[in-house]
Design an enzyme around this catalytic site. Structure first.
Site, PDB file in Angstrom:
ATOM      1  N   LYS A  89      -7.202   3.935  -6.230  1.00 50.12           N
ATOM      2  CA  LYS A  89      -6.875   3.791  -7.649  1.00 50.12           C
ATOM      3  C   LYS A  89      -7.756   2.753  -8.323  1.00 50.12           C
ATOM      4  O   LYS A  89      -8.119   1.734  -7.719  1.00 50.12           O
ATOM      5  CB  LYS A  89      -5.399   3.388  -7.813  1.00 50.12           C
ATOM      6  CG  LYS A  89      -4.439   4.272  -7.033  1.00 50.12           C
ATOM      7  CD  LYS A  89      -2.993   3.826  -7.198  1.00 50.12           C
ATOM      8  CE  LYS A  89      -2.103   4.501  -6.175  1.00 50.12           C
ATOM      9  NZ  LYS A  89      -2.171   3.854  -4.846  1.00 50.12           N
TER      10      LYS A  89
ATOM     11  N   ASP B 127      -2.839   6.587   1.126  1.00 50.85           N
ATOM     12  CA  ASP B 127      -2.863   6.128  -0.262  1.00 50.85           C
ATOM     13  C   ASP B 127      -3.131   4.628  -0.310  1.00 50.85           C
ATOM     14  O   ASP B 127      -2.412   3.841   0.309  1.00 50.85           O
ATOM     15  CB  ASP B 127      -1.520   6.439  -0.932  1.00 50.85           C
ATOM     16  CG  ASP B 127      -1.469   5.965  -2.376  1.00 50.85           C
ATOM     17  OD1 ASP B 127      -1.766   6.781  -3.273  1.00 50.85           O
ATOM     18  OD2 ASP B 127      -1.143   4.775  -2.608  1.00 50.85           O
TER      19      ASP B 127
ATOM     20  N   HIS C 102      -4.674   3.381 -12.227  1.00 53.37           N
ATOM     21  CA  HIS C 102      -3.493   2.784 -11.605  1.00 53.37           C
ATOM     22  C   HIS C 102      -2.373   2.491 -12.607  1.00 53.37           C
ATOM     23  O   HIS C 102      -1.186   2.537 -12.256  1.00 53.37           O
ATOM     24  CB  HIS C 102      -3.900   1.489 -10.905  1.00 53.37           C
ATOM     25  CG  HIS C 102      -2.973   1.070  -9.806  1.00 53.37           C
ATOM     26  ND1 HIS C 102      -3.354   0.281  -8.756  1.00 53.37           N
ATOM     27  CD2 HIS C 102      -1.671   1.334  -9.582  1.00 53.37           C
ATOM     28  CE1 HIS C 102      -2.345   0.079  -7.942  1.00 53.37           C
ATOM     29  NE2 HIS C 102      -1.308   0.699  -8.430  1.00 53.37           N
TER      30      HIS C 102
ATOM     31  N   TYR D  75      -4.922  -3.368  -3.896  1.00 54.70           N
ATOM     32  CA  TYR D  75      -4.215  -3.650  -2.645  1.00 54.70           C
ATOM     33  C   TYR D  75      -5.044  -4.542  -1.722  1.00 54.70           C
ATOM     34  O   TYR D  75      -4.493  -5.181  -0.822  1.00 54.70           O
ATOM     35  CB  TYR D  75      -3.869  -2.362  -1.882  1.00 54.70           C
ATOM     36  CG  TYR D  75      -2.896  -1.435  -2.563  1.00 54.70           C
ATOM     37  CD1 TYR D  75      -2.276  -1.776  -3.762  1.00 54.70           C
ATOM     38  CD2 TYR D  75      -2.598  -0.202  -2.007  1.00 54.70           C
ATOM     39  CE1 TYR D  75      -1.403  -0.912  -4.382  1.00 54.70           C
ATOM     40  CE2 TYR D  75      -1.713   0.681  -2.622  1.00 54.70           C
ATOM     41  CZ  TYR D  75      -1.128   0.323  -3.807  1.00 54.70           C
ATOM     42  OH  TYR D  75      -0.260   1.193  -4.421  1.00 54.70           O
TER      43      TYR D  75
END
Length: 300
Positions: free
Chosen positions: A86, A52, A120, A57
C-alpha cells in the site's frame, strides 16, 4: 467468488480478471525479520498464498528475505503467490511521486511487480482531514496508480479505507477507473451496508481487516462475544474461525494476522458453513457500531 471445498484454494475474480485468494495473511505490526520469516513459513505450509503488507508497516524488506528463502522450500515461484502492498499517505501526489513510492516498495520486496497496490488511506499526510485539498491530491494519486497499471507495472490497483463518497470521487475524476479492491475495517460489530451495496454494484471486492475486532489493541470484546462463542461451540471451531467465515460467506475477502503457527493454520481451516440463522444473529451485532481502527469518514 469461485467456490472450492478447500477455502485456501478459493479465489475472487477482480474486475480486471485477476484472481485474488479469498484469504491471506496480514502482516500489520509484525516488525522483526525473525517474526516475518517464521510467520511466512507457517503460512505457506498451511496453504496461504496471499500476503498483505504496506509501506508504513516497515516490514517489506523482511518479506523479501522470507520469499527468497521460503518459496523454493515449498516448490513455489513468484507467480504462485499474491502480494499486496500500500501507498503511504505521505506519498500521495502526482504520477512521479506515486511511481517513486511504488518502485521503492518493489525494491524493498525484491519483486518486479505487486499483484495489488492500494492507496492506504483517503487522506494525505500533513493535511487536515477536513481540508478540501485532500480531494485534489487523492484524485491525482488515483490517476497516478491508474497510469502505473496501464503501463503493466501492477497487476491490479485498489484502495483502502475509502467510503462510498471517496470511491465516487476518484472514479469520476479518472472518468471511470474503478478500484479492484477496497480494504476496510469489517467485522460483526462494524460493517456498512451502503458500502457493500455500492461495491457490489460496481464490481469492487471488499477485503476485511480487523476481522477479530480490537485484538491488535488487546480488546477482546468481539472475540469473547456470547453470540460468537455459542456459534463456535456449535461447530467445534474457534471464535476467530467463525468471524472469518462470517465475512467469506457474505463475499468479503479476509486477511487475518497471527504469528502463532496453530492459529495461522486454524484461520485458513474454514471448511464449515454458518447457517443463515446464525449469520443473521452475527449481523445483529452490527447495532453496536463499534469501530476499532481509524475513521476515514472525516476526510474531505
Amino acid at each position: 467468488m469461485a467456490s472450492n471445498t478447500n477455502v485456501s484454494k478459493t479465489k475472487f475474480t477482480l474486475n480486471n480478471g485477476t484472481e485474488m485468494p479469498a484469504i491471506g495473511l496480514g502482516t500489520f505490526r509484525i516488525k522483526t525479520e525473525n517474526a516475518i520469516m517464521s510467520t511466512v513459513d507457517s503460512a505457506l505450509a498451511a496453504g496461504y498464498r496471499l500476503f498483505d503488507t504496506a509501506a508504513v508497516y516497515g516490514n517489506e524488506f523482511y518479506l523479501k528475505n522470507a520469499f527468497r528463502t521460503l518459496l523454493p522450500k515449498y516448490g513455489l515461484r513468484r507467480e504462485d503467490i499474491f502480494v499486496t502492498t500500500k501507498l503511504s499517505p505521505s506519498n500521495h501526489g502526482n504520477r512521479d511521486v506515486t511511481e517513486r513510492a511504488y518502485r521503492k516498495s518493489l525494491q524493498n520486496l525484491g519483486l518486479d511487480y505487486v499483484d495489488l497496490y492500494l492507496i492506504h488511506f483517503p487522506g494525505t499526510a500533513n493535511t487536515a482531514a477536513d481540508d478540501i485539498l485532500n480531494v485534489k491530491i487523492r484524485d491525482q494519486t488515483w490517476a497516478g496508480l491508474a497510469s502505473l497499471y496501464d503501463e503493466g507495472l501492477i497487476k491490479a490497483i485498489g484502495v483502502s479505507n475509502f467510503t462510498v463518497r471517496h470511491l465516487q470521487q476518484v472514479i469520476s475524476a479518472t472518468h471511470g477507473v474503478v478500484p479492484a479492491v477496497n480494504q476496510v475495517e469489517w467485522h460483526p460489530y462494524y460493517f456498512q451496508h451502503d458500502l457493500m451495496e455500492y461495491c457490489k454494484r460496481n464490481g469492487i471486492v471488499l477485503q476485511a481487516y480487523c476481522s477479530f475486532g480490537g485484538t491488535s489493541s488487546s480488546n477482546m470484546n468481539l472475540m469473547q462475544d456470547p453470540v460468537v462463542n455459542s456459534i463456535a461451540k456449535k461447530f467445534d471451531v474457534t471464535c476467530a474461525q467463525v468471524l472469518l467465515k462470517w465475512a467469506l460467506q457474505q463475499g468479503v475477502a479476509v486477511i487475518p494476522k497471527s504469528t502463532d503457527p496453530q492459529r495461522i493454520k486454524e484461520n485458513i481451516s474454514l471448511n464449515f458453513t454458518i447457517p443463515n440463522g446464525d449469520i443473521i444473529a452475527l449481523n445483529a451485532l452490527g447495532e453496536r457500531n463499534i469501530k476499532y481502527a481509524w475513521d476515514p469518514s472525516v476526510v474531505a
